[in-house]
Design a protein around this motif. Structure first.
Motif, PDB file in Angstrom:
ATOM      1  N   SER A  10      24.543   7.796 -10.386  1.00  0.00           N
ATOM      2  CA  SER A  10      25.196   9.001 -10.883  1.00  0.00           C
ATOM      3  C   SER A  10      24.192  10.099 -11.192  1.00  0.00           C
ATOM      4  CB  SER A  10      25.988   8.680 -12.155  1.00  0.00           C
ATOM      5  OG  SER A  10      26.459   9.871 -12.751  1.00  0.00           O
ATOM      6  N   SER A  11      24.531  11.317 -10.836  1.00  0.00           N
ATOM      7  CA  SER A  11      23.666  12.458 -11.149  1.00  0.00           C
ATOM      8  C   SER A  11      23.660  12.739 -12.648  1.00  0.00           C
ATOM      9  CB  SER A  11      24.139  13.703 -10.393  1.00  0.00           C
ATOM     10  OG  SER A  11      25.461  14.025 -10.770  1.00  0.00           O
ATOM     11  N   ARG A  12      24.578  12.152 -13.380  1.00  0.00           N
ATOM     12  CA  ARG A  12      24.637  12.321 -14.834  1.00  0.00           C
ATOM     13  C   ARG A  12      23.737  11.337 -15.569  1.00  0.00           C
ATOM     14  NH1 ARG A  12      30.283  14.607 -16.781  1.00  0.00           N
ATOM     15  NH2 ARG A  12      30.752  15.860 -14.958  1.00  0.00           N
ATOM     16  N   SER A  13      23.133  10.411 -14.852  1.00  0.00           N
ATOM     17  CA  SER A  13      22.235   9.437 -15.458  1.00  0.00           C
ATOM     18  C   SER A  13      20.858  10.056 -15.646  1.00  0.00           C
ATOM     19  CB  SER A  13      22.084   8.216 -14.558  1.00  0.00           C
ATOM     20  OG  SER A  13      23.307   7.565 -14.409  1.00  0.00           O
ATOM     21  N   ASN A  14      20.238   9.754 -16.766  1.00  0.00           N
ATOM     22  CA  ASN A  14      18.851  10.162 -16.975  1.00  0.00           C
ATOM     23  C   ASN A  14      17.958   9.246 -16.149  1.00  0.00           C
ATOM     24  OD1 ASN A  14      19.425  12.210 -18.830  1.00  0.00           O
ATOM     25  ND2 ASN A  14      19.575  10.733 -20.490  1.00  0.00           N
ATOM     26  N   PRO A  15      16.794   9.729 -15.729  1.00  0.00           N
ATOM     27  CA  PRO A  15      15.925   8.905 -14.879  1.00  0.00           C
ATOM     28  C   PRO A  15      15.541   7.558 -15.489  1.00  0.00           C
ATOM     29  CG  PRO A  15      15.135  11.161 -14.964  1.00  0.00           C
ATOM     30  CD  PRO A  15      16.255  11.051 -15.952  1.00  0.00           C
ATOM     31  N   ASN A  16      15.422   7.466 -16.807  1.00  0.00           N
ATOM     32  CA  ASN A  16      14.993   6.216 -17.434  1.00  0.00           C
ATOM     33  C   ASN A  16      16.132   5.366 -17.978  1.00  0.00           C
ATOM     34  OD1 ASN A  16      12.317   6.897 -16.938  1.00  0.00           O
ATOM     35  ND2 ASN A  16      12.206   8.118 -18.792  1.00  0.00           N
ATOM     36  N   VAL A  20      24.349   1.832 -13.138  1.00  0.00           N
ATOM     37  CA  VAL A  20      24.732   1.106 -11.936  1.00  0.00           C
ATOM     38  C   VAL A  20      24.566   2.037 -10.745  1.00  0.00           C
ATOM     39  CG1 VAL A  20      26.329  -0.460 -13.086  1.00  0.00           C
ATOM     40  CG2 VAL A  20      27.183   1.684 -12.174  1.00  0.00           C
ATOM     41  N   GLU A  21      24.409   1.433  -9.584  1.00  0.00           N
ATOM     42  CA  GLU A  21      24.343   2.172  -8.335  1.00  0.00           C
ATOM     43  C   GLU A  21      25.488   1.703  -7.455  1.00  0.00           C
ATOM     44  OE1 GLU A  21      19.766   3.022  -7.301  1.00  0.00           O
ATOM     45  OE2 GLU A  21      20.340   0.909  -7.222  1.00  0.00           O
ATOM     46  N   VAL A  22      25.958   2.588  -6.607  1.00  0.00           N
ATOM     47  CA  VAL A  22      27.032   2.273  -5.685  1.00  0.00           C
ATOM     48  C   VAL A  22      26.516   2.473  -4.267  1.00  0.00           C
ATOM     49  CG1 VAL A  22      29.361   2.877  -4.929  1.00  0.00           C
ATOM     50  CG2 VAL A  22      28.774   2.989  -7.347  1.00  0.00           C
ATOM     51  N   GLY A  23      26.769   1.490  -3.429  1.00  0.00           N
ATOM     52  CA  GLY A  23      26.390   1.575  -2.022  1.00  0.00           C
ATOM     53  C   GLY A  23      27.611   1.442  -1.136  1.00  0.00           C
ATOM     54  N   ARG A  24      27.440   1.806   0.109  1.00  0.00           N
ATOM     55  CA  ARG A  24      28.550   1.705   1.069  1.00  0.00           C
ATOM     56  C   ARG A  24      28.506   0.373   1.809  1.00  0.00           C
ATOM     57  NH1 ARG A  24      29.875   7.387   3.790  1.00  0.00           N
ATOM     58  NH2 ARG A  24      29.555   8.649   1.951  1.00  0.00           N
ATOM     59  N   THR A  34      20.927  -1.195 -12.012  1.00  0.00           N
ATOM     60  CA  THR A  34      19.605  -0.632 -11.747  1.00  0.00           C
ATOM     61  C   THR A  34      18.501  -1.351 -12.512  1.00  0.00           C
ATOM     62  OG1 THR A  34      19.843   1.058 -13.475  1.00  0.00           O
ATOM     63  CG2 THR A  34      20.497   1.672 -11.243  1.00  0.00           C
ATOM     64  N   LYS A  35      18.832  -2.044 -13.595  1.00  0.00           N
ATOM     65  CA  LYS A  35      17.817  -2.791 -14.359  1.00  0.00           C
ATOM     66  C   LYS A  35      17.304  -3.993 -13.583  1.00  0.00           C
ATOM     67  CE  LYS A  35      20.370  -3.726 -17.708  1.00  0.00           C
ATOM     68  NZ  LYS A  35      21.286  -3.963 -18.774  1.00  0.00           N
ATOM     69  N   ASP A  36      18.159  -4.554 -12.709  1.00  0.00           N
ATOM     70  CA  ASP A  36      17.785  -5.772 -11.998  1.00  0.00           C
ATOM     71  C   ASP A  36      18.403  -5.771 -10.604  1.00  0.00           C
ATOM     72  OD1 ASP A  36      16.837  -8.250 -11.327  1.00  0.00           O
ATOM     73  OD2 ASP A  36      18.051  -9.347 -12.775  1.00  0.00           O
ATOM     74  N   ARG A  37      17.898  -4.925  -9.764  1.00  0.00           N
ATOM     75  CA  ARG A  37      18.447  -4.795  -8.409  1.00  0.00           C
ATOM     76  C   ARG A  37      18.350  -6.090  -7.623  1.00  0.00           C
ATOM     77  NH1 ARG A  37      15.758   0.495  -9.000  1.00  0.00           N
ATOM     78  NH2 ARG A  37      17.415   2.061  -9.068  1.00  0.00           N
ATOM     79  N   SER A  38      17.348  -6.892  -7.917  1.00  0.00           N
ATOM     80  CA  SER A  38      17.170  -8.146  -7.183  1.00  0.00           C
ATOM     81  C   SER A  38      18.226  -9.191  -7.540  1.00  0.00           C
ATOM     82  CB  SER A  38      15.777  -8.712  -7.431  1.00  0.00           C
ATOM     83  OG  SER A  38      15.629  -9.084  -8.782  1.00  0.00           O
TER      84      SER A  38
END
Length: 62
Positions: A10-16, A20-24, A34-38
């Motif tokens: 989200s563009s509303r998230s601060n860099p630090n 969550v991220e959303v993919g297609r 985003t804390k644990d992408r693996s």
């Protein structure tokens, strides 16, 4: 199953901030932490994702 592409945070998230991220994926979306992408991700169908987004936009979770 296709591999998710075009991960976006989200563009509303601060860099630090943790977020969550959303993919297609072929017919829907993938979501990961985003804390644990693996750790992996979960997927939804296009219908499930659209229903979730509609609920968020209509403040159903407030």
């Amino acid at each position: 199953m296709t591999t998710p592409t075009n991960w976006r945070k989200s563009s509303r998230s601060n860099p630090n901030d943790s977020c969550v991220e959303v993919g297609r994926v072929a017919d829907g979306a993938a979501v990961r932490d985003t804390k644990d992408r693996s750790a992996g991700y979960f997927t939804t169908t296009g219908t499930q994702w659209a229903t979730f987004i509609d609920a968020v936009k209509s403040n159903r979770f407030d």
